[in-house]
Design a protein around this motif. Structure first.
Motif, PDB file in Angstrom:
ATOM      1  N   MET A  11      23.951  33.671  44.239  1.00 25.61           N
ATOM      2  CA  MET A  11      24.088  34.739  45.824  1.00 25.61           C
ATOM      3  C   MET A  11      25.458  35.427  46.307  1.00 25.61           C
ATOM      4  N   ILE A  12      26.055  34.154  46.684  1.00 24.48           N
ATOM      5  CA  ILE A  12      26.882  34.073  47.681  1.00 24.48           C
ATOM      6  C   ILE A  12      28.403  34.253  46.716  1.00 24.48           C
ATOM      7  N   PHE A  13      28.332  33.255  45.402  1.00 21.62           N
ATOM      8  CA  PHE A  13      29.723  34.375  44.860  1.00 21.62           C
ATOM      9  C   PHE A  13      29.564  35.389  44.793  1.00 21.62           C
ATOM     10  N   PHE A  14      28.935  36.822  44.952  1.00 17.93           N
ATOM     11  CA  PHE A  14      29.602  38.248  45.484  1.00 17.93           C
ATOM     12  C   PHE A  14      29.564  38.637  46.710  1.00 17.93           C
ATOM     13  N   VAL A  15      30.069  37.199  47.176  1.00 21.27           N
ATOM     14  CA  VAL A  15      30.042  37.600  48.848  1.00 21.27           C
ATOM     15  C   VAL A  15      31.585  37.931  49.188  1.00 21.27           C
ATOM     16  N   ALA A  16      32.110  39.731  49.420  1.00 21.36           N
ATOM     17  CA  ALA A  16      33.957  39.476  50.418  1.00 21.36           C
ATOM     18  C   ALA A  16      33.966  38.025  50.929  1.00 21.36           C
ATOM     19  N   VAL A  80      28.430  44.861  47.731  1.00 26.96           N
ATOM     20  CA  VAL A  80      29.657  44.783  46.608  1.00 26.96           C
ATOM     21  C   VAL A  80      28.355  45.219  45.550  1.00 26.96           C
ATOM     22  N   VAL A  81      27.556  45.362  45.313  1.00 23.02           N
ATOM     23  CA  VAL A  81      27.006  45.926  44.438  1.00 23.02           C
ATOM     24  C   VAL A  81      27.363  47.020  43.385  1.00 23.02           C
ATOM     25  N   GLY A  82      27.953  47.521  43.878  1.00 16.97           N
ATOM     26  CA  GLY A  82      29.306  48.678  42.892  1.00 16.97           C
ATOM     27  C   GLY A  82      29.739  47.852  42.101  1.00 16.97           C
ATOM     28  N   ASP A  83      30.666  46.946  42.423  1.00 17.02           N
ATOM     29  CA  ASP A  83      32.087  46.575  41.778  1.00 17.02           C
ATOM     30  C   ASP A  83      30.560  44.938  41.029  1.00 17.02           C
ATOM     31  N   ALA A  84      30.342  44.306  41.469  1.00 19.32           N
ATOM     32  CA  ALA A  84      29.564  43.894  41.002  1.00 19.32           C
ATOM     33  C   ALA A  84      28.798  43.808  40.229  1.00 19.32           C
ATOM     34  N   GLU A  85      27.681  44.684  39.816  1.00 18.28           N
ATOM     35  CA  GLU A  85      26.739  44.826  39.035  1.00 18.28           C
ATOM     36  C   GLU A  85      27.190  44.900  37.637  1.00 18.28           C
ATOM     37  N   PRO A  86      28.121  45.757  37.286  1.00 19.79           N
ATOM     38  CA  PRO A  86      28.764  46.395  36.258  1.00 19.79           C
ATOM     39  C   PRO A  86      29.115  44.691  35.850  1.00 19.79           C
ATOM     40  N   CYS A 109      33.300  34.319  33.623  1.00 17.44           N
ATOM     41  CA  CYS A 109      33.268  35.103  32.827  1.00 17.44           C
ATOM     42  C   CYS A 109      33.201  36.376  34.424  1.00 17.44           C
ATOM     43  N   TRP A 110      32.166  35.740  34.778  1.00 12.34           N
ATOM     44  CA  TRP A 110      32.392  36.333  37.168  1.00 12.34           C
ATOM     45  C   TRP A 110      33.631  36.557  37.307  1.00 12.34           C
ATOM     46  N   TYR A 111      34.001  35.727  37.310  1.00 15.60           N
ATOM     47  CA  TYR A 111      35.277  34.934  37.976  1.00 15.60           C
ATOM     48  C   TYR A 111      36.500  35.981  37.595  1.00 15.60           C
ATOM     49  N   ASN A 112      36.129  35.732  35.855  1.00 17.52           N
ATOM     50  CA  ASN A 112      37.318  37.232  35.339  1.00 17.52           C
ATOM     51  C   ASN A 112      37.314  38.434  35.355  1.00 17.52           C
ATOM     52  N   GLY A 113      36.635  38.866  36.157  1.00 17.47           N
ATOM     53  CA  GLY A 113      35.623  40.055  35.961  1.00 17.47           C
ATOM     54  C   GLY A 113      36.036  40.846  37.621  1.00 17.47           C
ATOM     55  N   LEU A 114      35.755  40.147  38.866  1.00 18.82           N
ATOM     56  CA  LEU A 114      36.023  40.198  39.663  1.00 18.82           C
ATOM     57  C   LEU A 114      36.254  39.393  40.382  1.00 18.82           C
ATOM     58  N   PRO A 115      37.676  38.644  40.223  1.00 21.16           N
ATOM     59  CA  PRO A 115      38.307  37.498  41.034  1.00 21.16           C
ATOM     60  C   PRO A 115      38.704  37.514  43.297  1.00 21.16           C
ATOM     61  N   ASP A 116      38.377  39.048  43.001  1.00 21.65           N
ATOM     62  CA  ASP A 116      38.396  39.092  44.607  1.00 21.65           C
ATOM     63  C   ASP A 116      37.515  39.510  45.198  1.00 21.65           C
ATOM     64  N   LEU A 117      36.343  38.539  45.036  1.00 23.91           N
ATOM     65  CA  LEU A 117      34.951  38.844  45.022  1.00 23.91           C
ATOM     66  C   LEU A 117      34.227  37.337  45.004  1.00 23.91           C
TER      67      LEU A 117
END
Length: 121
Positions: A11-16, A80-86, A109-117
């Motif tokens: 859950m906290i992986f994708f917290v800005a 972050v749902v809009g960016d992270a969900e895809p 894979c998650w990091y490569n897709g959203l390194p800023d989040l």
């Protein structure tokens, strides 16, 4: 690491990073301390993973390779749902050589897709 703990860490992986208020910072620290105590992972490995360098160390991997995409999407913070969900859905579960490696590869894979989040506790 238990499935519950892993779910909370996910859950906290994708917290800005900029959104981490005092309450979130306390939760992140608590999860971090729990994970470090349970796995014995070295702090320098965590620091490296936060910047996209994922050392292939067993202590950085978890023991449950089942990634429940729907649960992860359900607990994503609204901002972050809009960016992270895809990204979560496109990565799905990246199968590794065993359960630990599966979780490890999926996180990469998650990091490569959203390194800023991406934030590793």
């Amino acid at each position: 690491m238990s499935k519950l703990s892993y779910g909370l860490v996910i859950m906290i992986f994708f917290v800005a990073k900029s959104m981490a208020d005092d309450g979130m910072a306390e939760m992140v620290q608590m999860l971090h301390d729990t994970c470090v105590a349970e796995t014995g992972v070295a702090e320098d490995l965590i620091v490296q993973a936060r910047t996209g360098n994922f050392p292939d160390d067993p202590k950085l991997k978890i023991d449950d390779g089942n990634i429940d995409v729907e649960t992860i999407v359900a607990v994503l913070p609204e901002h972050v749902v809009g960016d992270a969900e895809p990204v979560v859905r496109s990565c799905g579960t990246v199968k590794g050589s065993d359960d630990c490696d599966t979780a490890f590869q999926t996180n990469k894979c998650w990091y490569n897709g959203l390194p800023d989040l991406y934030m590793l506790a």
